[in-house]
Design a protein around this motif. Structure first.
Motif, PDB file in Angstrom:
ATOM      1  N   VAL A  89       0.857  -1.190   0.000  1.00 17.33           N
ATOM      2  CA  VAL A  89       0.000   0.000   0.000  1.00 17.33           C
ATOM      3  C   VAL A  89       0.889   1.234   0.000  1.00 17.33           C
ATOM      4  O   VAL A  89       1.885   1.295   0.725  1.00 17.33           O
ATOM      5  CB  VAL A  89      -0.916   0.021   1.237  1.00 17.33           C
ATOM      6  N   SER A  90       0.525   2.198  -0.829  1.00 15.86           N
ATOM      7  CA  SER A  90       1.244   3.462  -0.890  1.00 15.86           C
ATOM      8  C   SER A  90       0.248   4.603  -0.715  1.00 15.86           C
ATOM      9  O   SER A  90      -0.787   4.640  -1.382  1.00 15.86           O
ATOM     10  CB  SER A  90       1.958   3.599  -2.236  1.00 15.86           C
ATOM     11  N   VAL A  91       0.575   5.519   0.183  1.00 13.31           N
ATOM     12  CA  VAL A  91      -0.245   6.718   0.387  1.00 13.31           C
ATOM     13  C   VAL A  91       0.603   7.921   0.029  1.00 13.31           C
ATOM     14  O   VAL A  91       1.750   8.031   0.462  1.00 13.31           O
ATOM     15  CB  VAL A  91      -0.712   6.848   1.854  1.00 13.31           C
ATOM     16  N   THR A  92       0.054   8.807  -0.788  1.00 14.01           N
ATOM     17  CA  THR A  92       0.717  10.064  -1.106  1.00 14.01           C
ATOM     18  C   THR A  92      -0.153  11.220  -0.653  1.00 14.01           C
ATOM     19  O   THR A  92      -1.381  11.141  -0.689  1.00 14.01           O
ATOM     20  CB  THR A  92       1.011  10.208  -2.615  1.00 14.01           C
ATOM     21  N   GLU A  93       0.507  12.279  -0.220  1.00 12.35           N
ATOM     22  CA  GLU A  93      -0.174  13.502   0.196  1.00 12.35           C
ATOM     23  C   GLU A  93       0.563  14.682  -0.408  1.00 12.35           C
ATOM     24  O   GLU A  93       1.769  14.836  -0.212  1.00 12.35           O
ATOM     25  CB  GLU A  93      -0.157  13.626   1.718  1.00 12.35           C
ATOM     26  N   PHE A  94      -0.152  15.511  -1.156  1.00 11.36           N
ATOM     27  CA  PHE A  94       0.415  16.736  -1.722  1.00 11.36           C
ATOM     28  C   PHE A  94      -0.302  17.921  -1.103  1.00 11.36           C
ATOM     29  O   PHE A  94      -1.532  18.004  -1.141  1.00 11.36           O
ATOM     30  CB  PHE A  94       0.264  16.762  -3.243  1.00 11.36           C
ATOM     31  N   THR A  95       0.488  18.828  -0.521  1.00 12.40           N
ATOM     32  CA  THR A  95      -0.047  20.065   0.045  1.00 12.40           C
ATOM     33  C   THR A  95       0.550  21.227  -0.742  1.00 12.40           C
ATOM     34  O   THR A  95       1.747  21.507  -0.624  1.00 12.40           O
ATOM     35  CB  THR A  95       0.331  20.196   1.539  1.00 12.40           C
ATOM     36  N   PRO A  96      -0.244  21.881  -1.577  1.00 14.06           N
ATOM     37  CA  PRO A  96       0.303  22.969  -2.402  1.00 14.06           C
ATOM     38  C   PRO A  96       0.643  24.200  -1.561  1.00 14.06           C
ATOM     39  O   PRO A  96       0.011  24.458  -0.535  1.00 14.06           O
ATOM     40  CB  PRO A  96      -0.825  23.269  -3.387  1.00 14.06           C
ATOM     41  N   HIS A  97       1.646  24.935  -2.014  1.00 10.82           N
ATOM     42  CA  HIS A  97       1.984  26.198  -1.356  1.00 10.82           C
ATOM     43  C   HIS A  97       0.876  27.227  -1.569  1.00 10.82           C
ATOM     44  O   HIS A  97       0.630  28.056  -0.700  1.00 10.82           O
ATOM     45  CB  HIS A  97       3.305  26.765  -1.904  1.00 10.82           C
ATOM     46  N   ARG A  98       0.216  27.149  -2.734  1.00 13.76           N
ATOM     47  CA  ARG A  98      -0.889  28.058  -3.058  1.00 13.76           C
ATOM     48  C   ARG A  98      -2.117  27.228  -3.404  1.00 13.76           C
ATOM     49  O   ARG A  98      -2.048  26.323  -4.247  1.00 13.76           O
ATOM     50  CB  ARG A  98      -0.513  28.943  -4.244  1.00 13.76           C
ATOM     51  N   PRO A  99      -3.254  27.533  -2.805  1.00 21.55           N
ATOM     52  CA  PRO A  99      -4.462  26.736  -3.063  1.00 21.55           C
ATOM     53  C   PRO A  99      -4.836  26.607  -4.536  1.00 21.55           C
ATOM     54  O   PRO A  99      -5.372  25.582  -4.947  1.00 21.55           O
ATOM     55  CB  PRO A  99      -5.545  27.480  -2.279  1.00 21.55           C
ATOM     56  N   ARG A 100      -4.529  27.603  -5.349  1.00 26.20           N
ATOM     57  CA  ARG A 100      -4.929  27.536  -6.768  1.00 26.20           C
ATOM     58  C   ARG A 100      -4.223  26.407  -7.523  1.00 26.20           C
ATOM     59  O   ARG A 100      -4.663  25.996  -8.591  1.00 26.20           O
ATOM     60  CB  ARG A 100      -4.711  28.877  -7.453  1.00 26.20           C
ATOM     61  N   THR A 101      -3.131  25.896  -6.984  1.00 30.48           N
ATOM     62  CA  THR A 101      -2.402  24.779  -7.594  1.00 30.48           C
ATOM     63  C   THR A 101      -3.218  23.489  -7.544  1.00 30.48           C
ATOM     64  O   THR A 101      -3.013  22.584  -8.353  1.00 30.48           O
ATOM     65  CB  THR A 101      -1.055  24.575  -6.873  1.00 30.48           C
ATOM     66  N   THR A 102      -4.160  23.428  -6.635  1.00 30.88           N
ATOM     67  CA  THR A 102      -4.941  22.214  -6.406  1.00 30.88           C
ATOM     68  C   THR A 102      -5.642  21.724  -7.672  1.00 30.88           C
ATOM     69  O   THR A 102      -5.691  20.515  -7.924  1.00 30.88           O
ATOM     70  CB  THR A 102      -5.978  22.461  -5.284  1.00 30.88           C
ATOM     71  N   PHE A 103      -6.180  22.621  -8.465  1.00 27.29           N
ATOM     72  CA  PHE A 103      -6.926  22.214  -9.657  1.00 27.29           C
ATOM     73  C   PHE A 103      -6.045  21.439 -10.637  1.00 27.29           C
ATOM     74  O   PHE A 103      -6.438  20.394 -11.154  1.00 27.29           O
ATOM     75  CB  PHE A 103      -7.558  23.423 -10.357  1.00 27.29           C
ATOM     76  N   GLY A 104      -4.847  21.930 -10.888  1.00 27.65           N
ATOM     77  CA  GLY A 104      -3.938  21.245 -11.815  1.00 27.65           C
ATOM     78  C   GLY A 104      -3.531  19.875 -11.310  1.00 27.65           C
ATOM     79  O   GLY A 104      -3.474  18.905 -12.075  1.00 27.65           O
ATOM     80  N   VAL A 105      -3.252  19.796 -10.031  1.00 29.17           N
ATOM     81  CA  VAL A 105      -2.880  18.503  -9.437  1.00 29.17           C
ATOM     82  C   VAL A 105      -4.045  17.524  -9.555  1.00 29.17           C
ATOM     83  O   VAL A 105      -3.862  16.364  -9.944  1.00 29.17           O
ATOM     84  CB  VAL A 105      -2.460  18.689  -7.963  1.00 29.17           C
ATOM     85  N   ALA A 106      -5.235  17.975  -9.229  1.00 28.06           N
ATOM     86  CA  ALA A 106      -6.421  17.101  -9.297  1.00 28.06           C
ATOM     87  C   ALA A 106      -6.682  16.631 -10.728  1.00 28.06           C
ATOM     88  O   ALA A 106      -6.992  15.457 -10.960  1.00 28.06           O
ATOM     89  CB  ALA A 106      -7.640  17.837  -8.752  1.00 28.06           C
ATOM     90  N   THR A 107      -6.543  17.526 -11.685  1.00 20.14           N
ATOM     91  CA  THR A 107      -6.758  17.162 -13.086  1.00 20.14           C
ATOM     92  C   THR A 107      -5.782  16.081 -13.527  1.00 20.14           C
ATOM     93  O   THR A 107      -6.158  15.096 -14.171  1.00 20.14           O
ATOM     94  CB  THR A 107      -6.612  18.410 -13.981  1.00 20.14           C
TER      95      THR A 107
END
Length: 136
Positions: free
Chosen positions: A26-44
């Motif tokens: 099992v592998s768990v990854t967590e990404f916390t962007p420095h700026r919230p607007r980065t979230t959309f690109g990561v999710a896409t």
């Protein structure tokens, strides 16, 4: 405990191993962007990788997840694999490497990997939740 939203389970090419009783990775990854607007690109990009899951050798399946905190969004994946070699092969794939390089300076990444005695979704998600609730 941290409020986490999970996407539906996405089975992989090795989905039959989910009922075999064999150990899984099992592998768990967590990404916390420095700026919230980065979230959309990561999710896409995460959703695009998710579409490839049914054809991934050694992939038993995965959940994408996110926290609904608009000021400190976090997201990632919980993936289940037949072997560590299968996980490493995915991590080294060109499309995955391209995403990691594109976002490595845009946030913080944490990962945790472990061997589970067998595929047990509630236990896997609980271990993942505990990890994700820990301070970064």
């Amino acid at each position: 405990m941290t409020d986490i939203w999970f996407a539906r389970w996405k089975p992989g090419a090795a989905r039959a191993l989910a009922t075999s009783g064999d150990p899984v990775i099992v592998s768990v990854t967590e990404f916390t962007p420095h700026r919230p607007r980065t979230t959309f690109g990561v999710a896409t990009r995460g959703m695009a990788l998710r579409k490839t899951w049914p054809g991934l050798e050694g992939a038993i399946g995965m959940w994408l997840w996110l926290t609904p905190d608009l000021r400190r969004p976090r997201s990632g994946a919980i993936s289940v694999w037949r072997t560590e070699a299968d996980l490493h092969r995915f991590v080294a794939r060109a499309d995955h490497v391209r995403i990691m390089r594109a976002y490595r300076d845009r946030g913080a990444l944490r990962t945790k990997t472990w061997q589970q005695s067998h595929f047990n979704p509630p236990a896997i998600r609980e271990t993942a939740r505990t990890f994700l609730a820990e301070p970064a």
